[in-house]
Design an enzyme around this catalytic site. Structure first.
Site, PDB file in Angstrom:
ATOM      1  N   ARG A  95      -3.749   6.260  -9.203  1.00 32.37           N
ATOM      2  CA  ARG A  95      -3.133   7.516  -9.628  1.00 32.37           C
ATOM      3  C   ARG A  95      -3.204   7.689 -11.137  1.00 32.37           C
ATOM      4  O   ARG A  95      -3.298   8.802 -11.636  1.00 32.37           O
ATOM      5  CB  ARG A  95      -1.691   7.591  -9.129  1.00 32.37           C
ATOM      6  CG  ARG A  95      -0.759   6.585  -9.736  1.00 32.37           C
ATOM      7  CD  ARG A  95       0.617   6.634  -9.122  1.00 32.37           C
ATOM      8  NE  ARG A  95       0.565   6.307  -7.713  1.00 32.37           N
ATOM      9  CZ  ARG A  95       1.105   7.061  -6.759  1.00 32.37           C
ATOM     10  NH1 ARG A  95       1.754   8.157  -7.058  1.00 32.37           N
ATOM     11  NH2 ARG A  95       1.026   6.706  -5.514  1.00 32.37           N
TER      12      ARG A  95
ATOM     13  N   LEU B 127       0.853  -1.179   0.000  1.00 31.76           N
ATOM     14  CA  LEU B 127       0.000   0.000   0.000  1.00 31.76           C
ATOM     15  C   LEU B 127       0.891   1.232   0.000  1.00 31.76           C
ATOM     16  O   LEU B 127       1.823   1.345   0.807  1.00 31.76           O
ATOM     17  CB  LEU B 127      -0.914  -0.001   1.236  1.00 31.76           C
ATOM     18  CG  LEU B 127      -2.017   1.065   1.306  1.00 31.76           C
ATOM     19  CD1 LEU B 127      -2.947   0.953   0.100  1.00 31.76           C
ATOM     20  CD2 LEU B 127      -2.809   0.917   2.589  1.00 31.76           C
ATOM     21  N   ASP B 128       0.627   2.147  -0.924  1.00 28.45           N
ATOM     22  CA  ASP B 128       1.442   3.349  -1.125  1.00 28.45           C
ATOM     23  C   ASP B 128       1.649   4.127   0.179  1.00 28.45           C
ATOM     24  O   ASP B 128       0.717   4.247   0.980  1.00 28.45           O
ATOM     25  CB  ASP B 128       0.694   4.236  -2.129  1.00 28.45           C
ATOM     26  CG  ASP B 128       1.539   5.353  -2.681  1.00 28.45           C
ATOM     27  OD1 ASP B 128       1.770   5.355  -3.890  1.00 28.45           O
ATOM     28  OD2 ASP B 128       1.947   6.232  -1.907  1.00 28.45           O
ATOM     29  N   PRO B 129       2.857   4.667   0.423  1.00 32.17           N
ATOM     30  CA  PRO B 129       3.057   5.503   1.607  1.00 32.17           C
ATOM     31  C   PRO B 129       2.102   6.692   1.670  1.00 32.17           C
ATOM     32  O   PRO B 129       1.731   7.136   2.757  1.00 32.17           O
ATOM     33  CB  PRO B 129       4.508   5.986   1.461  1.00 32.17           C
ATOM     34  CG  PRO B 129       5.171   4.902   0.689  1.00 32.17           C
ATOM     35  CD  PRO B 129       4.130   4.428  -0.295  1.00 32.17           C
TER      36      PRO B 129
END
Length: 466
Positions: free
Chosen positions: A355, A86-88
């Protein structure tokens, strides 16, 4: 009581293994959550039987097996892995497997996921989000909710999506973002991927001047703008069906496989060397740090924290990777009221880049757009706020808080009927198990050269720290 007797007594209690989820905070890497869980679980009563079992297994190993363990792998600690990076920049569901539960993590990589994202219009960045550098700006005057909802129609169902240039995808064994950073041309075109959006809804609309979402202030170098622009043009042609993506020859596929293996091997060796250095610097006992903090509180007359509470975890190298949103009194990077923004909820298949949807939506509208916020609200049967998803903040409150919750979550995973909650406070006669540092980072392939650049979804692989 010595440690050996502690482990013998622990073997008489239930071994806790299975799968649960944690609500990951913004700014933290997925692997930092694993490290923090290990630092909390290792000295706990709940997981003492699991450590005792692992110790018994290791005691029976032959000498050559023991010699094969090097560095961190010799340390006795809870085995934990995650079911997809999971993206920071994102918060939300991070599925964790404990012990034998790590064997089930691959099952979650292909399941559907639900995300909520905030899109801010008027500019595009190299990373397609608010922490990148601006590639171009567009005219957003007059942009309405109706126009955005109409543009979203083209993103429902199945379609081809091009991953962000700064994704974890590699070409000739090298991540695509490195070509951009070095200003070098990409060896061949990037293939688009078949993805599916089963649900897509604009849930909130923010008129200009009514939100605090911003563009970044830094602009990209001209060479990077040129490279990114060429990739975007290729993507548009492929998505419009005007051009087929270039296919690799058998020789190129062989070279790609070899180069990727070499890259991963060197990356892993470098990470192990770095973690060994970090471990040497972190030798002071965490237990002593906690005791020192409690002594300071007593000296100040502060109320003591509950049994086992940490107050805060030491910030690891995977923490604070994302700058916090600016305060409302910070000057905006535009004149006037600025652009509108929107919150969008979607349910998507594996391999989908949120994104990219934000960026492509801006291209469709002709004004540019970027992802400002992201939350994975659900993955498979795990959902934020659900009975099987632990709040990260509970880890800081001590085993009396997180222990019964994790106990119940793992019981539920293993099909054990609910039972009356019991205290997990340490028995007076038991000496605590030693606090042990987490193993060297073994990120999923979705990681990049810096944890802050890792995408939210990208050919996810389960990552395990043993």
């Amino acid at each position: 009581m010595n440690v050996a007797r502690f482990f013998r007594m622990a073997t008489n209690r239930k071994i806790m293994e299975g799968v649960f989820a944690v609500n990951k905070p913004v700014g933290m890497s997925s692997y930092q959550v694993i490290r923090d869980c290990q630092s909390v679980f290792n000295p706990s009563n709940l997981f003492a039987p699991l450590l005792a079992q692992e110790k018994a297994v290791r005691d029976k190993e032959a000498q050559h097996q023991k010699r094969r363990r090097r560095g961190a792998k010799r340390e006795l600690q809870i085995k934990i892995g995650h079911g997809g990076t999971l993206d920071p920049l994102a918060c939300g569901v991070l599925i964790l497997g404990v012990g034998k539960g790590t064997k089930s993590l691959q099952n979650f990589l292909l399941c559907k996921k639900t995300y909520e994202t905030v899109v801010v219009f008027g500019a595009s960045t190299d990373t397609y989000d608010r922490v990148g550098r601006i590639i171009k700006k567009g005219d957003y005057d007059g942009l309405s909710r109706e126009q955005v909802e109409t543009a979203l129609e083209t993103f429902r169902g199945k379609f081809k999506q091009m991953p962000p240039l700064y994704s974890s995808l590699k070409m000739d064994g090298k991540p695509l973002y490195e070509y951009a950073r070095e200003g070098k041309p990409i060896p061949r075109e990037i293939e688009t991927r078949d993805v599916e959006v089963t649900e897509l809804e604009l849930t909130e609309w923010y008129e200009p001047g009514t939100h605090n979402h911003r563009w970044p202030t830094e602009e990209a170098e001209q060479t990077e703008k040129d490279l990114v622009g060429s990739v975007w043009r290729v993507a548009k042609k492929q998505q419009d069906g005007e051009e087929e993506p270039a296919k690799m020859t058998a020789e190129q596929e062989t070279e790609e496989t070899k180069a990727l293996a070499d890259y991963q091997s060197k990356k892993r060796e470098a990470e192990e060397r770095v973690d060994e250095l970090v471990r040497e610097e972190d030798k002071p006992s965490k237990k002593r740090k906690i005791e020192r903090k409690q002594e300071e509180q007593r000296a100040k007359g502060a109320e003591p924290m509950m049994s086992g509470a940490l107050g805060e975890l030491p910030a690891g190298k995977g923490s604070n990777l994302i700058p916090p949103p600016p305060s409302p009194d910070t000057p905006f990077p535009w004149e006037g009221k600025g652009p509108p923004a929107a919150k969008i909820r979607m349910t998507v298949t594996s391999g989908f880049y949120v994104r990219s949807l934000c960026h492509d939506l801006g291209e469709k509208l002709g004004c540019g757009a970027m992802m400002a916020e992201l939350c994975r609200s659900q993955q498979g049967q795990f959902a934020v706020g659900g009975d099987n998803c632990l709040e990260y903040s509970d880890l800081l409150k001590g085993e009396d808080v997180w222990g019964p919750k994790v106990d119940s979550m793992l019981d539920s995973w293993n099909g054990v009927p609910p039972r009356k909650a019991r205290s997990l406070s340490p028995a007076p006669a038991l000496a605590p198990a030693p606090v042990i540092e987490a193993e060297a980072e073994v990120e999923a392939e979705a990681s990049t050269s810096t944890e802050a650049a890792a995408p939210e979804v990208a050919e996810e692989k389960a990552s395990i720290a043993a």
